[in-house]
Motif scaffolding. Structure first.
Motif, short mmCIF file in Angstrom:
data_model
loop_
_atom_site.label_atom_id
_atom_site.label_comp_id
_atom_site.label_asym_id
_atom_site.label_seq_id
_atom_site.Cartn_x
_atom_site.Cartn_y
_atom_site.Cartn_z
N LEU A 98 0.92 -1.27 -0.15
CA LEU A 98 0.08 -0.11 -0.14
C LEU A 98 0.71 0.95 0.14
N PHE A 99 1.89 1.20 0.69
CA PHE A 99 2.92 2.15 0.78
C PHE A 99 3.42 2.72 -0.76
N LEU A 100 3.90 1.63 -1.33
CA LEU A 100 4.29 1.61 -2.59
C LEU A 100 3.36 2.15 -3.41
N ASP A 101 2.20 1.53 -3.48
CA ASP A 101 1.04 1.96 -4.42
C ASP A 101 0.72 3.30 -4.32
N GLN A 102 0.57 3.88 -2.96
CA GLN A 102 0.17 5.32 -2.79
C GLN A 102 1.11 6.23 -3.34
N PHE A 103 2.50 5.80 -3.07
CA PHE A 103 3.57 6.48 -3.68
C PHE A 103 3.52 6.85 -5.24
N LEU A 104 3.33 5.74 -5.87
CA LEU A 104 3.37 5.69 -7.23
C LEU A 104 2.13 6.30 -7.83
N ARG A 105 1.12 6.06 -7.02
CA ARG A 105 -0.28 6.65 -7.76
C ARG A 105 -0.17 8.20 -7.77
N SER A 106 0.42 8.75 -6.66
CA SER A 106 0.59 10.16 -6.31
C SER A 106 1.71 10.96 -7.27
N ARG A 107 2.64 10.08 -7.81
CA ARG A 107 3.78 10.48 -8.52
C ARG A 107 3.14 10.63 -10.17
N VAL A 108 2.29 9.42 -10.30
CA VAL A 108 1.92 9.40 -11.92
C VAL A 108 0.79 10.44 -12.05
N PHE A 109 0.03 10.69 -10.78
CA PHE A 109 -1.28 11.43 -11.02
C PHE A 109 -0.41 13.03 -11.28
N ALA A 110 0.52 13.05 -10.46
CA ALA A 110 1.28 14.64 -10.57
C ALA A 110 1.65 14.75 -11.92
N ARG A 111 2.45 13.72 -12.74
CA ARG A 111 2.81 13.88 -14.03
C ARG A 111 1.56 14.06 -15.00
N LEU A 112 0.65 13.19 -14.91
CA LEU A 112 -0.57 13.63 -15.65
C LEU A 112 -1.12 15.03 -15.69
N GLN A 113 -1.18 15.46 -14.41
CA GLN A 113 -1.61 16.90 -14.29
C GLN A 113 -0.68 17.84 -14.85
N LEU A 114 0.76 17.74 -14.90
CA LEU A 114 1.72 18.37 -15.66
C LEU A 114 1.61 18.55 -16.97
N ALA A 115 1.04 17.11 -17.60
CA ALA A 115 0.95 17.10 -19.15
C ALA A 115 -0.62 17.56 -19.51
N HIS A 116 -1.26 17.91 -18.73
CA HIS A 116 -2.55 18.29 -18.98
C HIS A 116 -2.72 19.74 -19.82
N GLY A 117 -3.39 19.56 -20.70
CA GLY A 117 -3.21 20.82 -21.55
C GLY A 117 -3.95 20.49 -22.96
N PRO A 118 -4.12 21.63 -23.98
CA PRO A 118 -4.95 21.29 -25.13
C PRO A 118 -4.20 20.39 -26.04
N ARG A 119 -4.99 19.53 -26.31
CA ARG A 119 -4.51 18.50 -27.54
C ARG A 119 -5.31 18.48 -28.62
N SER A 120 -4.73 18.22 -29.91
CA SER A 120 -5.66 18.06 -31.02
C SER A 120 -6.70 16.91 -31.03
N ARG A 121 -6.05 15.82 -30.24
CA ARG A 121 -7.02 14.90 -30.05
C ARG A 121 -7.28 14.25 -28.84
N THR A 122 -8.51 13.88 -28.16
CA THR A 122 -8.79 13.44 -26.98
C THR A 122 -9.40 12.13 -26.84
N VAL A 123 -8.72 11.27 -25.84
CA VAL A 123 -8.88 9.92 -25.67
C VAL A 123 -9.45 9.93 -24.28
N LEU A 124 -10.61 8.87 -24.12
CA LEU A 124 -11.06 8.54 -22.80
C LEU A 124 -10.37 7.10 -22.61
N LEU A 125 -10.09 6.90 -21.39
CA LEU A 125 -9.55 5.57 -20.94
C LEU A 125 -10.10 4.92 -19.60
N SER A 126 -11.07 3.85 -19.77
CA SER A 126 -11.85 3.40 -19.03
C SER A 126 -11.27 2.12 -18.60
N PRO A 127 -11.56 1.49 -17.15
CA PRO A 127 -10.99 0.46 -16.77
C PRO A 127 -12.30 -0.58 -16.94
#
Length: 311
Positions: free
Chosen positions: A164-193
């Motif tokens: 759980l410690f590793l899972d929480q760490f990785l989720r927070s780091r990956v989410f932060a990178r997704l937020q940094l990458a967030h911005g206007p794109r020519s195409r948008t894709v939804l990803l659903s489990p």
């Protein structure tokens, strides 16, 4: 192979390795000896070497493969399908053997940091790996193998807390990178489990890997109802909907996906090991398979959005 179809007996190349008898492998992995022999004889998943007297000896690589097999079985992949997944992983490792020692060293350091709940040390390792590796390698070769292994072995005292410690760490780091990458794109894709078929971290990592300068990927939360995806797509109007799973789709789920594709205003694609396993059964259907490897998924998604890849 010798005349019996077994691996050769011990030779000089193995003299420097630590080798384990089958009872020790059973203790380390939790897989009984009968099952280990069945995986060897019926499916060829593990090929231990033999002593002169015929006793099986397993290397650390064999033990790692056994733990990988357990991980795939836990996700619902049948044992008969695991062989192709392992073969693909071994082929990739063979092309990158020069880097594998570094990856194993980092994995060991990550385990030590997690065992000590060392958030600072784990963060330092994360940045070090990112500085030296590609995005795909960071997760596929370094962090996610540790995460998967710890997920399988959560039965012992303290192991669930470490995972759980590793899972929480990785989720927070990956989410932060997704937020940094967030911005206007020519195409948008939804990803659903697909419902109940993946962890949040796997979805976030896939979002990060699928994204590019041209394509923005938005992950939907775990628990998203499959029957409401048409409504979500109608309102968000993505260029494509990608469903993610590591478990093989059942016949009923395949029918549901076909019905969903018929009512969507955008293409429907499948990613993860489910796409590899179901590729043949979905051929000719309205559902396209992206695969499970980062570079392959990105390339196929780009080709599909450009109209260059059929279902």
């Amino acid at each position: 192979m010798n005349e019996q179809g077994r691996k050769p007996l011990i030779d000089a190349s193995f003299t420097q390795q630590v080798l384990f008898p089958i009872r020790e492998v059973s203790r380390l992995t939790g897989v009984n000896a009968v099952t280990l022999r069945a995986w060897e004889r019926r499916y060829g998943l593990i090929q231990p070497i033999r002593t002169d007297s015929g006793h099986r000896l397993y290397s650390q690589a064999d033990i790692d493969d056994i733990r990988s097999i357990l991980g795939w079985l836990e996700r619902g992949v049948s044992v008969s399908k695991v062989g192709s997944i392992l073969a693909r992983s071994h082929a990739i490792a063979g092309h990158t053997s020069g880097a594998s020692d570094a990856w194993l060293r980092w994995q060991h350091q990550i385990r030590l940091a997690v065992q000590c709940f060392d958030l600072v040390g784990l963060g330092r390792l994360y940045e070090e790996v990112f500085a030296a590796c590609t995005l795909d390698q960071v997760f596929a070769e370094v962090f996610m193998p540790v995460w998967h292994d710890m997920a399988v072995r959560r039965g012992g005292y303290g192991q669930a807390s470490e995972w759980l410690f590793l899972d929480q760490f990785l989720r927070s780091r990956v989410f932060a990178r997704l937020q940094l990458a967030h911005g206007p794109r020519s195409r948008t894709v939804l990803l659903s489990p697909l419902p109940g078929q993946c962890h949040e971290l796997e979805l976030l990592v896939t979002s990060l890997i699928l994204g590019s300068d041209e394509t923005g990927v938005t992950p939907l939360v775990c628990g998203q109802p499959l029957q409401e995806l048409a409504l979500v797509c109608e309102r968000l109007k993505p260029d494509a909907l990608v469903l993610f799973s590591h478990q093989p789709p059942t016949a009923e789920l395949t029918r549901q996906l076909t019905r969903l594709a018929a009512v969507l205003d955008c293409p429907l694609l499948l990613a993860g090991e489910a796409a590899e396993i179901a590729h043949d059964s979905l051929a000719g259907s309205p559902v396209a398979c992206l695969g499970a490897q980062g570079d392959v998924m990105r390339q196929r998604l780009r080709q599909f959005l450009a109209g260059q890849l059929d279902t």
